[in-house]
Motif scaffolding. Structure first.
Motif, PDB file in Angstrom:
ATOM      1  N   HIS A  21      42.066   8.476  12.049  1.00  0.00           N
ATOM      2  CA  HIS A  21      42.868   8.430  10.834  1.00  0.00           C
ATOM      3  C   HIS A  21      41.916   8.585   9.649  1.00  0.00           C
ATOM      4  CE1 HIS A  21      45.946   6.842  13.494  1.00  0.00           C
ATOM      5  NE2 HIS A  21      46.820   6.835  12.502  1.00  0.00           N
ATOM      6  N   LEU A  22      42.440   9.081   8.548  1.00  0.00           N
ATOM      7  CA  LEU A  22      41.629   9.147   7.344  1.00  0.00           C
ATOM      8  C   LEU A  22      41.174   7.746   6.957  1.00  0.00           C
ATOM      9  CD1 LEU A  22      43.612  11.612   5.023  1.00  0.00           C
ATOM     10  CD2 LEU A  22      41.528  12.080   6.306  1.00  0.00           C
ATOM     11  N   HIS A  23      39.951   7.648   6.467  1.00  0.00           N
ATOM     12  CA  HIS A  23      39.456   6.386   5.918  1.00  0.00           C
ATOM     13  C   HIS A  23      39.726   6.307   4.415  1.00  0.00           C
ATOM     14  CE1 HIS A  23      36.422   5.997   9.465  1.00  0.00           C
ATOM     15  NE2 HIS A  23      37.655   5.715   9.803  1.00  0.00           N
ATOM     16  N   THR A  24      40.361   7.338   3.909  1.00  0.00           N
ATOM     17  CA  THR A  24      40.755   7.382   2.496  1.00  0.00           C
ATOM     18  C   THR A  24      42.271   7.345   2.418  1.00  0.00           C
ATOM     19  OG1 THR A  24      40.666   9.810   2.570  1.00  0.00           O
ATOM     20  CG2 THR A  24      38.698   8.647   1.802  1.00  0.00           C
ATOM     21  N   SER A  47      39.814  -1.836   3.771  1.00  0.00           N
ATOM     22  CA  SER A  47      40.660  -2.344   2.694  1.00  0.00           C
ATOM     23  C   SER A  47      40.513  -3.855   2.655  1.00  0.00           C
ATOM     24  CB  SER A  47      42.125  -1.956   2.926  1.00  0.00           C
ATOM     25  OG  SER A  47      42.953  -2.472   1.914  1.00  0.00           O
ATOM     26  N   THR A  48      40.424  -4.420   1.451  1.00  0.00           N
ATOM     27  CA  THR A  48      40.321  -5.866   1.277  1.00  0.00           C
ATOM     28  C   THR A  48      41.405  -6.311   0.304  1.00  0.00           C
ATOM     29  OG1 THR A  48      37.913  -5.773   1.607  1.00  0.00           O
ATOM     30  CG2 THR A  48      38.820  -7.761   0.592  1.00  0.00           C
ATOM     31  N   ALA A  49      42.310  -7.142   0.789  1.00  0.00           N
ATOM     32  CA  ALA A  49      43.429  -7.628  -0.026  1.00  0.00           C
ATOM     33  C   ALA A  49      44.189  -6.468  -0.673  1.00  0.00           C
ATOM     34  CB  ALA A  49      42.923  -8.591  -1.091  1.00  0.00           C
ATOM     35  N   TRP A  59      43.021  -3.608  -1.532  1.00  0.00           N
ATOM     36  CA  TRP A  59      42.166  -2.731  -2.353  1.00  0.00           C
ATOM     37  C   TRP A  59      41.305  -1.874  -1.425  1.00  0.00           C
ATOM     38  CZ3 TRP A  59      41.700  -1.357  -7.379  1.00  0.00           C
ATOM     39  CH2 TRP A  59      40.533  -0.715  -7.779  1.00  0.00           C
ATOM     40  N   PRO A  60      41.506  -0.558  -1.388  1.00  0.00           N
ATOM     41  CA  PRO A  60      40.753   0.282  -0.456  1.00  0.00           C
ATOM     42  C   PRO A  60      39.299   0.463  -0.879  1.00  0.00           C
ATOM     43  CG  PRO A  60      42.172   1.634  -1.838  1.00  0.00           C
ATOM     44  CD  PRO A  60      42.504   0.203  -2.156  1.00  0.00           C
ATOM     45  N   ALA A  61      38.416   0.532   0.105  1.00  0.00           N
ATOM     46  CA  ALA A  61      36.995   0.749  -0.170  1.00  0.00           C
ATOM     47  C   ALA A  61      36.776   2.056  -0.928  1.00  0.00           C
ATOM     48  CB  ALA A  61      36.214   0.760   1.140  1.00  0.00           C
ATOM     49  N   GLN A  62      37.657   3.040  -0.713  1.00  0.00           N
ATOM     50  CA  GLN A  62      37.510   4.315  -1.405  1.00  0.00           C
ATOM     51  C   GLN A  62      37.545   4.143  -2.921  1.00  0.00           C
ATOM     52  OE1 GLN A  62      40.749   7.057  -0.876  1.00  0.00           O
ATOM     53  NE2 GLN A  62      39.641   8.786  -1.781  1.00  0.00           N
ATOM     54  N   ARG A  63      38.432   3.291  -3.407  1.00  0.00           N
ATOM     55  CA  ARG A  63      38.517   3.100  -4.865  1.00  0.00           C
ATOM     56  C   ARG A  63      37.230   2.481  -5.411  1.00  0.00           C
ATOM     57  NH1 ARG A  63      42.963   4.443  -7.432  1.00  0.00           N
ATOM     58  NH2 ARG A  63      44.948   4.641  -6.312  1.00  0.00           N
ATOM     59  N   THR A  64      36.652   1.588  -4.643  1.00  0.00           N
ATOM     60  CA  THR A  64      35.359   1.040  -5.059  1.00  0.00           C
ATOM     61  C   THR A  64      34.317   2.148  -5.103  1.00  0.00           C
ATOM     62  OG1 THR A  64      35.909  -1.100  -4.081  1.00  0.00           O
ATOM     63  CG2 THR A  64      33.580  -0.662  -4.530  1.00  0.00           C
TER      64      THR A  64
END
Length: 385
Positions: A52-55, A210-212, A214-219
């Motif tokens: 699956h996409l990680h984004t 993803s944490t709570a 919030w996806p790691a991609q946005r970080t």
């Protein structure tokens, strides 16, 4: 609508090539996509089933067509293929399949800036500009380990791995702890392999996808322009708070900072089950592979193991040397010196997309590159005419 006597050629019908072609067509530039396989998205069709996409879906769409909500937040490999097929159809892209471009050369024209493409079947194509989008994952690479050719077990590259069914009840060694190797190891452990070991040369940074919510991609998008040392510090703090220390299991925290590693080309491993699999012993980290000896695999710490199969998740080569290497547009690692809307010095009208693996998301960056390329090509064509 045609604005120049000869078309712009895009080499490769993956996400980067399709996005660039759609952006060019939107500007009225006749664009022909040339693809060596028989269909679009050939690399995606060949990836393992679990992928699956990680984004996120919203941040992975290409210009001019959103991904359907029914695909979910983390889009499957099959749905990425469906999306690429629909994308080419929706934008009415001019697509030529089954033709491989083998060499790109400057055209011997009076005004300069044009290109000649040599392709399979003796074809010679004339282009007003060229976009090379043959992909980050072009040619599978397996290291030339000593004794490799004499290995009596099964050795395959991760590009040949589809699902865990053929390895049920077997002892499998996965080599390489990037995102592909980590996910294949988990897939094997969950799919019935008797034993799964993961050979690690350099301990990776592991992040939660993803944490709570919030996806790691946005970080990754937010920190790209921050100082490397600052992001390294922030990454260490986040890791200690969100990722357990796996040192006792053979996966210590890396000594080098997260963003320092990214700048070297090593993106973090997004956790899609690796942490839990390692902690419960379903995936066993071991030392890196040094050589093969008959049925045995010799590890860097001197251990000898005899797996039934070895899956080499050891990356890919861009394989651009034969096509454009003679133009002086590649760096010492065979990667394009420029990307997006910047043509290399001495090669006006030649553009590259899809040859990086950024933490902000490859599909997102290809979408941004497409618009930049379309603007640059339009300027280039105006200059020529």
């Amino acid at each position: 609508m045609t604005t120049q006597p000869t078309p712009v050629y895009v080499i490769g019908a993956g996400p980067g090539g399709l996005a660039a072609a759609a952006a060019l067509r939107a500007r009225g530039v006749r664009t022909v996509v040339v693809e060596r396989s028989d269909t679009v998205g050939s690399s995606w069709r060949g990836h393992y089933d679990r992928l699956h996409l990680h984004t996120t879906r919203r941040l992975s769409a290409l210009p001019g067509l959103a991904m359907p909500r029914r695909f979910g937040r983390w889009v499957s490999r099959e749905d990425v293929v469906r999306y690429l097929e629909k994308y080419a159809e929706f934008h009415e892209l001019e697509l030529v399949t089954g033709v491989e471009v083998t060499r790109v050369e400057p055209a011997a024209d009076e005004d300069g800036g044009g290109w000649t493409l040599h392709a399979s079947g003796g074809r010679v194509l004339t282009a007003a500009a060229v976009v090379v989008a043959t992909g980050f994952n072009h040619t599978p690479h397996v290291p030339a380990w000593p004794g490799r050719d004499g290995y009596t077990g099964r050795l395959l590259h991760a590009a040949e791995y589809r699902d865990p069914a053929p390895y049920a009840g077997q002892d499998v060694l996965v080599v390489g702890v990037g995102n592909t190797g980590a996910e294949i190891a988990v897939d094997l452990a969950e799919g019935g392999a008797a034993r799964v070991r993961l050979a690690v040369r350099t301990a990776p940074h592991i992040v939660r996808r993803s944490t709570a919510g919030w996806p790691a991609q946005r970080t990754g998008i937010l920190v790209r322009r921050l100082p490397v040392r600052l992001v390294d510090r922030l990454g260490a703090l986040v890791a200690r708070a969100s990722v357990p220390d796996l040192s006792a299991y053979g996966l210590p925290r890396p000594a080098t900072g997260l963003y320092s590693r990214v700048r070297e080309g090593a993106i973090p491993v997004q956790d899609v089950g690796l942490i839990d699999a390692v902690r419960r012993g379903a995936v066993e980290p071991v030392a890196a592979v040094e050589s093969f000896d008959g049925a045995a695999v010799v590890l860097a710490d001197g251990a000898r193991i005899t797996p039934d199969a070895v899956v080499a998740a050891t990356g890919y080569r861009r394989a651009l040397e034969g096509t454009v290497g003679h133009l002086g547009v590649l760096d010492e690692r065979g990667r394009p010196r420029t990307r997006g809307g910047r043509a290399p010095d001495g090669a006006p009208g030649l553009y590259f997309t899809g040859f990086t693996n950024p933490i902000s998301g490859a599909l997102r960056e290809m979408a941004l590159d497409a618009d930049r390329i379309a603007k640059a090509v339009a300027r280039h064509l105006r200059t020529r005419t």
